[in-house]
Design a protein around this motif. Structure first.
Motif, PDB file in Angstrom:
ATOM      1  N   SER A 167       0.854  -1.194   0.000  1.00 36.64           N
ATOM      2  CA  SER A 167       0.000   0.000   0.000  1.00 36.64           C
ATOM      3  C   SER A 167       0.879   1.229   0.000  1.00 36.64           C
ATOM      4  CB  SER A 167      -0.862   0.020   1.263  1.00 36.64           C
ATOM      5  OG  SER A 167      -1.263   1.341   1.566  1.00 36.64           O
ATOM      6  N   SER A 169      -0.146   4.192   0.728  1.00 31.63           N
ATOM      7  CA  SER A 169      -0.523   4.977   1.918  1.00 31.63           C
ATOM      8  C   SER A 169       0.324   4.603   3.119  1.00 31.63           C
ATOM      9  CB  SER A 169      -1.984   4.711   2.282  1.00 31.63           C
ATOM     10  OG  SER A 169      -2.813   5.044   1.218  1.00 31.63           O
ATOM     11  N   PHE A 170       0.614   3.302   3.240  1.00 36.48           N
ATOM     12  CA  PHE A 170       1.333   2.858   4.431  1.00 36.48           C
ATOM     13  C   PHE A 170       2.836   3.100   4.317  1.00 36.48           C
ATOM     14  CE2 PHE A 170      -2.375  -0.144   5.581  1.00 36.48           C
ATOM     15  CZ  PHE A 170      -3.019   0.902   6.229  1.00 36.48           C
ATOM     16  N   GLN A 173       1.454   8.078   3.981  1.00 35.61           N
ATOM     17  CA  GLN A 173       0.582   8.791   4.924  1.00 35.61           C
ATOM     18  C   GLN A 173       0.994   8.537   6.360  1.00 35.61           C
ATOM     19  OE1 GLN A 173      -3.588   8.390   3.780  1.00 35.61           O
ATOM     20  NE2 GLN A 173      -2.870   8.158   1.698  1.00 35.61           N
ATOM     21  N   VAL A 174       1.873   7.572   6.554  1.00 36.41           N
ATOM     22  CA  VAL A 174       2.393   7.315   7.888  1.00 36.41           C
ATOM     23  C   VAL A 174       3.606   8.189   8.222  1.00 36.41           C
ATOM     24  CG1 VAL A 174       1.496   4.953   7.947  1.00 36.41           C
ATOM     25  CG2 VAL A 174       3.796   5.393   7.068  1.00 36.41           C
ATOM     26  N   TYR A 218       4.055  -4.358   4.958  1.00 31.95           N
ATOM     27  CA  TYR A 218       2.602  -4.375   4.884  1.00 31.95           C
ATOM     28  C   TYR A 218       2.238  -5.326   3.752  1.00 31.95           C
ATOM     29  CZ  TYR A 218      -2.144  -3.318   3.595  1.00 31.95           C
ATOM     30  OH  TYR A 218      -3.457  -3.438   3.258  1.00 31.95           O
ATOM     31  N   GLU A 220      -0.631  -7.724   1.663  1.00 34.21           N
ATOM     32  CA  GLU A 220      -1.984  -8.160   1.299  1.00 34.21           C
ATOM     33  C   GLU A 220      -1.952  -9.570   0.726  1.00 34.21           C
ATOM     34  OE1 GLU A 220      -3.683  -5.059  -1.155  1.00 34.21           O
ATOM     35  OE2 GLU A 220      -3.751  -3.662   0.535  1.00 34.21           O
ATOM     36  N   TYR A 244       2.670  -6.848   8.887  1.00 33.76           N
ATOM     37  CA  TYR A 244       1.244  -6.636   9.125  1.00 33.76           C
ATOM     38  C   TYR A 244       0.526  -7.226   7.923  1.00 33.76           C
ATOM     39  CZ  TYR A 244      -3.162  -3.991   9.595  1.00 33.76           C
ATOM     40  OH  TYR A 244      -4.478  -3.612   9.687  1.00 33.76           O
ATOM     41  N   TYR A 245      -0.184  -8.317   8.152  1.00 33.87           N
ATOM     42  CA  TYR A 245      -0.851  -9.043   7.067  1.00 33.87           C
ATOM     43  C   TYR A 245      -2.363  -8.888   7.211  1.00 33.87           C
ATOM     44  CZ  TYR A 245      -2.682 -12.933   4.340  1.00 33.87           C
ATOM     45  OH  TYR A 245      -3.403 -13.680   3.448  1.00 33.87           O
ATOM     46  N   VAL A 246      -3.035  -8.372   6.175  1.00 33.80           N
ATOM     47  CA  VAL A 246      -4.478  -8.103   6.282  1.00 33.80           C
ATOM     48  C   VAL A 246      -5.322  -9.047   5.438  1.00 33.80           C
ATOM     49  CG1 VAL A 246      -4.128  -5.652   6.781  1.00 33.80           C
ATOM     50  CG2 VAL A 246      -4.489  -6.397   4.413  1.00 33.80           C
ATOM     51  N   GLY A 256      -7.916  -6.678  -0.624  1.00 34.59           N
ATOM     52  CA  GLY A 256      -6.565  -6.726  -1.180  1.00 34.59           C
ATOM     53  C   GLY A 256      -6.577  -7.076  -2.657  1.00 34.59           C
ATOM     54  N   HIS A 259      -7.324  -4.251  -4.722  1.00 36.22           N
ATOM     55  CA  HIS A 259      -6.353  -3.177  -4.543  1.00 36.22           C
ATOM     56  C   HIS A 259      -5.104  -3.406  -5.381  1.00 36.22           C
ATOM     57  CE1 HIS A 259      -3.289  -1.103  -1.683  1.00 36.22           C
ATOM     58  NE2 HIS A 259      -3.629  -0.283  -2.640  1.00 36.22           N
ATOM     59  N   ILE A 285      -1.565  -1.240  11.784  1.00 37.04           N
ATOM     60  CA  ILE A 285      -0.466  -0.428  11.277  1.00 37.04           C
ATOM     61  C   ILE A 285       0.266   0.256  12.439  1.00 37.04           C
ATOM     62  CG2 ILE A 285      -1.856   1.642  10.780  1.00 37.04           C
ATOM     63  CD1 ILE A 285       0.841   0.254   8.447  1.00 37.04           C
TER      64      ILE A 285
ATOM     65  N   ALA B 317      -8.121  -1.960   2.913  1.00 38.21           N
ATOM     66  CA  ALA B 317      -7.936  -3.382   3.217  1.00 38.21           C
ATOM     67  C   ALA B 317      -7.753  -3.592   4.723  1.00 38.21           C
ATOM     68  CB  ALA B 317      -6.733  -3.930   2.448  1.00 38.21           C
ATOM     69  N   ASP B 321     -10.286  -5.867   6.963  1.00 37.05           N
ATOM     70  CA  ASP B 321      -9.783  -6.967   7.794  1.00 37.05           C
ATOM     71  C   ASP B 321     -10.186  -6.755   9.256  1.00 37.05           C
ATOM     72  OD1 ASP B 321      -7.969  -9.351   8.130  1.00 37.05           O
ATOM     73  OD2 ASP B 321      -6.816  -7.917   9.318  1.00 37.05           O
ATOM     74  N   GLU B 463      -7.913   0.884  11.701  1.00 36.35           N
ATOM     75  CA  GLU B 463      -8.286  -0.267  12.527  1.00 36.35           C
ATOM     76  C   GLU B 463      -8.989   0.170  13.800  1.00 36.35           C
ATOM     77  OE1 GLU B 463      -5.246   0.453  11.491  1.00 36.35           O
ATOM     78  OE2 GLU B 463      -4.199  -1.278  10.667  1.00 36.35           O
TER      79      GLU B 463
END
Lengths: 485, 485
Positions: A167, A169-170, A173-174, A218, A220, A244-246, A256, A259, A285, B317, B321, B463
């Motif tokens: 992602s 974003s991860f 945006q983090v 991260y 998916e 981190y697995y979603v 996912g 995505h 996250i 995602a 999740d 989350e």
């Protein structure tokens, strides 16, 4: 595993010059924003915007074609409509460019038409020997190299967390999340559709990166499971990997798939892959970065016996409860430790674990003598410490009482706080044991800020700090084969 | 259940005047700090420091005995050495004081001697008809009444969360945590050893408090289980109760016992008590306040079908999740909804749930038309929305492009952000469905700040937002007996 500078991703992350497609003088265009990030970062090499009509883009001389560019190009960044990507990539190949980041979306993630188009760019890349990230990715960040091709300004300093993400974003945006704790990325890679560069490639690359102390993933869905497990096992013998697995829930799997088009699998399968390769799984996250912070900064504990040290009963009980739920157990103190504690604690305090100092008059003891006693105990493998702030009002009054009205309370307080931070932040290193703090206060308190900047993780709650210590213990079991005495 | 103003705790929380023992002109003394908090809060009634020798304490006229005080005393606050508490409480009784907060520690929590002393003060209180909080508590806060007898300055405004805690820290040191989200307490009570006033009493009291929309409990052990269940069941028919219980692990039990002397029980027992009485359990102090925020501000969903709306695949995602792991499921959209979405979304976007708008040029759609389409769908019970920030740089450029250089970008941006916040924050109310946001940005962004101040919860991660919606759904099952279609 090849060396760091020999790895094919090294060139993408360390270009000497960049050609940029898709930026214009329309500040709303995605490409303009991304080129703006690169310029704001202060990338020192030449940057060449490629634009069909403009002579200048964001103040830089622009070129109609990459063949017009006056110097060599180390990296191509493409933020252009899907259908022109193949043509431009072909231009890059002809111009001898061997590294690219393809931000453009509309490939495998949208279905069969997109898959065909993605296959086409993979073939072009193979033909010309171009290694690229993406498509459908947000770019990459390498703060030490002043590289930021993403959509967001990177405002932290260079850090020790290497991030690989399905992602964008991860990765981006983090930035604000990391900055809130004084953390930063060593390097961050958004892999998008992983057409020719997947998570496993990035993992191998960061495994050799000297400034990456911990790797955050991260995920998916992992495309090459067996290869991932092999590389992860090699890397996690040297440095921790947190994932981190979603995709383990059916909702996460569905999300996912639309995505990045990655195929997810059930939790059990992924837990198995992670366990055999020493990868520590995070549940959100926030937890991913909490774990990275502690695993990337603390020595390995030799067992799971934690000392919980507070001056408040509630945070102590919350930490104790979270410890047990995270696979840790409360240490039993030696007689020496109990004797030493008794000398320093008021009669209302608890000598058991959690050690609750209650209302302490002597801050020096709290930040020095007491944690030292706990760290010295052979039955203690790691220490959680709760950080409570004294009020500014109280500190000012104390300073005036001690120094008279002539003192500059701000300056005295600053020196005092700094001296205290220096002492407590070095204790863990001194004893070679993990020491992690928790506090509801944040970096707007200079004490918290200075502790964090000196390398002591202060997490935003007792539970989060202790869970991260639990994750560190899990990693130590993999690394040291230890299981506690 | 008695009425609010008739409840015995009302007098403790709404005194007209206060006598204060234990404050002095030593600013380091715990009592001085606590009296300082009360004065900083601006308590409007008379405050009488009682001190054996000082004529003035923190600028107020001091009195040697409570019998010397020139007016009636509504509340006694005792921050004095353990052994003199009985004598002073006796003085209070003789002076006709009927409400007290006993901060002093060293009672039942330290063992048998302490238990005897605690029994002694209970008898004195009974004899004189004194109702008190404590001992071994940090005091109470009632922002609307400008009451704060705790150790910490209360800097938020009055809020809607009523807090009852067996830890003083979790009433006071969380002030800064709440402030970070624009939240505040309606009232907060630290119960300490619960000698005559326990969690159940406070729950009953807050159940009738009109400004308390949700009740948060920090629990190390419940003393009157059956009575708690009865009262909780009554209260949770009117307003939600969220409990963070730490005594369910053996480590948490051990810690709680030495803290407040409360007897804990296994998780199963407490889960049973909570379930039968409609109490929602939280897993950490952060989660307690996350849940309180959403449960205290959002309407009840009629089922568990969530729409996840983002402009970023990863947060979508992660939210999906987390939703499934929290008892929610992804809503299937109606054909009308899909048609309406198709008209507004770019071709790279996902029409499925999660709805991923990807890079959107039209912010107005994202903050108005799109969530409206989702809220309108009868198959959607609640909406999670991801909040991404546009860069100041981009906003400024757009404004200059639209308005020319003569515009004041700051002012235009302020108005624009404010208008957008007004629209999106009212959508949930308009459709009578829960709408909760998540963002890595915080109140330092004016948009986030304004959204929160207008009553839209924006939690710090996807989350956490979705888990709170899951808790809201659990509560709705209790309240409405609904289980989704």
């Amino acid at each position: 595993m090849s060396g760091f500078e020999e790895h094919p991703l090294y060139n993408i992350m360390h270009p000497q010059s960049i050609a940029f497609w898709g930026a214009s003088n329309n500040p709303m265009a995605m490409g303009s924003v991304q080129l703006g990030s690169l310029l704001a970062m202060g990338f020192p090499g030449p940057v060449y915007p490629i634009h069909p009509t403009e002579k200048e883009v964001l103040g830089l001389p622009a070129y109609a074609r990459v063949s017009d560019v006056p110097g060599p190009v180390g990296l191509a960044v493409l933020v252009i409509p899907t259908k022109v990507v193949p043509e431009i990539l072909e231009d890059c190949g002809k111009a001898g460019i061997s590294a690219a980041i393809i931000v453009s979306a509309g490939f495998a993630e949208i279905g069969s038409d997109g898959r065909l188009l993605q296959q086409q760019i993979v073939e072009i890349a193979r033909r010309y020997g171009i290694r690229f990230l993406g498509p459908n990715c947000i770019g990459a960040v390498n703060p030490r190299h002043k590289l930021n091709t993403t959509f967001y300004p990177y405002e932290s300093g260079p850090g020790f967390i290497g991030m690989v993400s399905q992602s964008g974003s991860f990765v981006t945006q983090v930035f604000v999340h990391l900055k809130r704790f004084g953390l930063g990325f060593s390097q961050g890679l958004s892999v998008g559709n992983e057409a020719v560069t997947d998570i496993t490639d990035c993992l191998e690359y960061l495994g050799n990166c000297p400034s990456t102390k911990v790797i955050g993933l991260y995920v998916e869905g992992i495309r090459r499971g067996r290869e991932f497990a092999r590389i992860a096992r090699e890397v996690s013998r040297k440095k921790p990997i947190v994932a981190y697995y979603v995709g383990g829930s059916s909702a996460g799997k569905q999300a996912g798939l639309s995505h990045t088009g990655a195929m997810a699998g059930p939790d059990e399968l992924y837990n198995g892959i992670f366990a055999q390769s020493g990868v520590i799984r995070a549940g959100s996250i926030e937890e991913l970065f909490d774990f990275c912070w502690v695993l990337g900064s603390q020595p390995l504990p030799r067992g799971n016996r934690i000392a919980v040290f507070t001056n408040s009963g509630g945070p102590g009980a919350a930490a104790a409860d979270a410890a047990e739920r995270s696979g840790l157990r409360l240490a039993s103190f030696s007689d020496d430790t109990k004797r030493a504690l008794r000398d320093l604690l008021p009669h209302t305090a608890s000598l058991a674990n959690p050690v609750d100092m209650t209302f302490a008059r002597n801050h020096q003891d709290y930040f020095d003598a007491m944690p030292r006693i706990l760290l010295q105990d052979d039955g203690v493998d790691c220490v959680f410490m709760y950080f409570l702030m004294a009020h500014k009002r109280v500190i000012d009054s104390v300073i005036r009482a001690m120094m008279g009205d002539s003192a500059d309370p701000e300056e005295v307080a600053r020196q005092y706080v700094s001296a205290q931070a220096q002492v407590v932040s070095s204790l863990g290193r001194e004893y070679g044991k993990p020491l992690v703090g928790g506090s509801f206060y944040d970096r707007s308190e200079s004490f918290i800020c200075e502790l964090q900047d000196r390398g002591l993780p202060i997490l935003p709650s007792p539970e989060r700090a202790v869970r991260a210590l639990g994750a560190l213990y899990k990693y130590s079991v993999f690394r040291l084969g230890c299981s506690g005495p």
